[in-house]
Design an enzyme around this catalytic site. Structure first.
Site, PDB file in Angstrom:
ATOM      1  N   GLU A 326       0.952  -1.214   0.013  1.00 16.60           N
ATOM      2  CA  GLU A 326       0.078  -0.021  -0.070  1.00 16.60           C
ATOM      3  C   GLU A 326       0.865   1.335   0.077  1.00 16.60           C
ATOM      4  O   GLU A 326       0.357   2.239  -0.326  1.00 16.60           O
ATOM      5  CB  GLU A 326      -0.813   0.165   1.248  1.00 16.60           C
ATOM      6  CG  GLU A 326      -2.128  -1.093   1.058  1.00 16.60           C
ATOM      7  CD  GLU A 326      -1.666  -2.477   1.791  1.00 16.60           C
ATOM      8  OE1 GLU A 326      -2.372  -3.121   2.221  1.00 16.60           O
ATOM      9  OE2 GLU A 326      -0.376  -2.610   1.879  1.00 16.60           O
ATOM     10  N   LYS A 434      -0.821 -11.378  24.083  1.00 12.07           N
ATOM     11  CA  LYS A 434      -1.362 -10.765  25.348  1.00 12.07           C
ATOM     12  C   LYS A 434      -1.555 -12.237  26.364  1.00 12.07           C
ATOM     13  O   LYS A 434      -2.331 -13.057  26.451  1.00 12.07           O
ATOM     14  CB  LYS A 434      -2.685 -10.312  25.323  1.00 12.07           C
ATOM     15  CG  LYS A 434      -3.118  -9.380  26.129  1.00 12.07           C
ATOM     16  CD  LYS A 434      -4.320  -8.213  25.892  1.00 12.07           C
ATOM     17  CE  LYS A 434      -4.413  -7.171  27.007  1.00 12.07           C
ATOM     18  NZ  LYS A 434      -5.374  -6.320  26.547  1.00 12.07           N
TER      19      LYS A 434
END
Length: 537
Positions: A326, A434
């Site tokens: 991108e 996490k």
């Protein structure tokens, strides 16, 4: 100020005028061929004439399905210079994704390397818009093929108008190129590049404080020409008159080392897996690398041990870069500022292992739930980017609008920024681990593991955990040889001094190979599935 148009046809006019004697060296199936830029530009013009004879009009998409060689370079410029759109197709995609992107792009013509014909033949009945196939081959006769109509690239050039000139009216904001993401999650997404974006991106690659490409360089573009426009290297190199050495099909670390030696290569660009392989080859062979001023590494983080080895053993500067399909793709490059020259060797290596400073012309920021992150090297947030060569949407795609918000590209990459403004990629948002409410960076663990003298490759993934939510698992490919047979305990002892106890992997799995994407990045989604099966989770 004068309103001049920034277009690709003006770039090759400069090449033709000022660097007609400089060379393009191209390895194909039949061997190495050499061309002057005068010859290459002449072939580009003939290709422009041939494209018109095939009915290619302004705005049409033309696909290339090919390796890194001179014919692909000719297509890089000829297709946009007749006003059409160069669609570089990743040859390593699945058949399902190949069908999708060729149909989604609505390619009118496909240029295909001869050895890749079977891949296109196997999906030809599913292609909806392709009206002609062109085989790029050194052979004088067309190969047997079920593709129709099938044309010979060289015959098209031979029969093309020799006096042809690019005369199509092109605006700098017209589309010039089209690339699709590799589609590791969902369908690939198309990114449309304008003439203006490619032109400005090429200028940025020539800045001394970025990559610093110049006419005097001899560049070996290892990064595939079907991946993010080979990071823009063919465009800027042609524009500047840089000698280009194309490695062609079947590229190996040995071949790269041989070409660096034989052609006195000064610069090359590729992903970490390529440089790991080259480092192994250089350590066991005898090659002259004295002309190499720098290697550019992108795609994923490079291990500190590899950076140190290239610099200390071979005297080769190692440039870390960051970008995406991108972003054309250059966003950051690691450079040691003049105010940082007194850093210790360890601190210097730490800087070189990061993704670097944002290049001139691009703006970045990083945000988390508290707003913009603090530039302290600790606070983490998602990287946002904007600039003149950054996409503002996906091509014909309204599924992924969350990536483009308020004039910024939301990358999905989690970063820290230090007080010098240097970017460090901590992880992808989806790959952060996490554990017990705290974040663990899989990238930091991977880089530490790959610094071990017996580790060839390492990848860390998260697995579900009842107590801690997620826990890290390390997957390791060892170097060959009995002296490199190490245990889980050896690995954990190596990591202990570097990380808090709760960061240490719960398990260390020794595997034969880490699955990779079509452009050589670790395919963590597949590895995660394999690990969960192995551990019966």
């Amino acid at each position: 100020m004068m309103d001049t148009q920034l277009t690709l046809d003006s770039m090759i006019k400069r090449t033709e005028q000022y660097f007609p004697k400089k060379e393009v060296i191209s390895r194909t199936h039949s061997g190495v061929q050499k061309f002057t830029y005068s010859e290459i530009v002449g072939r580009m013009k003939r290709l422009g004439s041939a494209l018109e004879s095939l009915g290619v009009n302004k705005g049409d998409r033309v696909g290339t399905f090919a390796w890194n060689h001179h014919r692909h370079l000719e297509a890089y410029f000829a297709i946009p210079s007749v006003g059409a759109v160069l669609h570089t197709i990743n040859i390593r995609l699945s058949k399902e994704h190949l069908i999708y992107i060729i149909n989604h792009a609505e390619d009118k013509v496909l240029f295909i390397d001869e050895d890749l014909l079977p891949l296109i033949e196997s999906i030809k009945d599913d292609l909806e818009t392709v009206q002609a196939f062109v085989v790029m081959t050194d052979n004088e006769t067309l190969p047997q093929s079920s593709l129709s109509p099938l044309y010979s690239y060289e015959e098209l050039l031979k029969n093309a108008e020799s006096s042809y000139e690019f005369t199509t009216e092109i605006d700098e904001n017209d589309p010039a190129g089209l690339c699709y993401t590799s589609g590791t999650t969902g369908k690939p997404k198309g990114v449309l590049y304008t003439h203006r974006g490619i032109y400005l991106h090429s200028m940025a690659l020539a800045f001394k404080d970025t990559v610093g490409l110049s006419e005097s360089d001899v560049i070996l573009p290892v990064v595939p020409m079907f991946h993010a426009n080979a990071w823009g290297m063919p465009f800027v190199s042609t524009w500047l008159g840089t000698t280009q050495v194309f490695p062609g099909p079947g590229m190996t670390p040995k071949l790269i080392a041989e070409m660096i030696d034989e052609y006195k290569v000064t610069f090359s660009a590729g992903v970490p897996t390529i440089w790991l392989g080259l480092l192994q080859e250089l350590e066991k062979g005898k090659y002259d690398t004295s002309n190499v001023r720098a290697l550019l590494c992108g795609g994923s983080a490079a291990p500190k041990g590899m950076i140190q080895a290239f610099e200390s053993k071979f005297g080769i500067s190692f440039l870390h870069g960051y970008g995406m399909t991108e972003t054309s793709p250059l966003v950051t490059v690691t450079r040691i500022k003049s105010t940082m020259e007194n850093l210790s060797d360890d601190d210097r290596l730490e800087v070189l292992s990061k993704q670097g400073l944002v290049v001139p012309g691009i703006e970045i920021k990083a945000i988390n739930e508290n707003g913009e992150i603090k530039p302290d090297g600790v606070d983490m947030g998602e990287l946002l980017i904007r600039g003149p060569w950054i996409a503002d949407s996906y091509y014909k795609d309204d599924r992924n609008t969350e990536a483009f918000q308020d004039g910024w590209l939301h990358t999905g990459d989690v970063v820290t920024l230090d007080e010098e403004g240097i970017v460090k990629i901590v992880d992808r948002t989806k790959d952060l681990i996490k554990s017990g409410g705290e974040w663990i960076s899989s990238v930091d663990l991977e880089n530490a593991l790959m610094a071990h003298e017996s580790v060839f490759e390492a990848c860390v993934v998260a697995v579900p955990d009842v107590k801690w939510q997620e826990r890290p698992i390390a997957c390791i490919v060892l170097k060959e040889g009995p002296e490199h047979q190490i245990s889980k305990e050896d690995v954990l002892e190596f990591l202990k001094p570097q990380f808090a106890k709760w960061w240490l992997p719960d398990e260390v799995l020794f595997i034969d190979e880490i699955p990779k994407t079509s452009v050589g990045k670790f395919l963590k989604s597949k590895l995660r599935e394999d690990v969960e099966k192995e551990l019966a989770l």
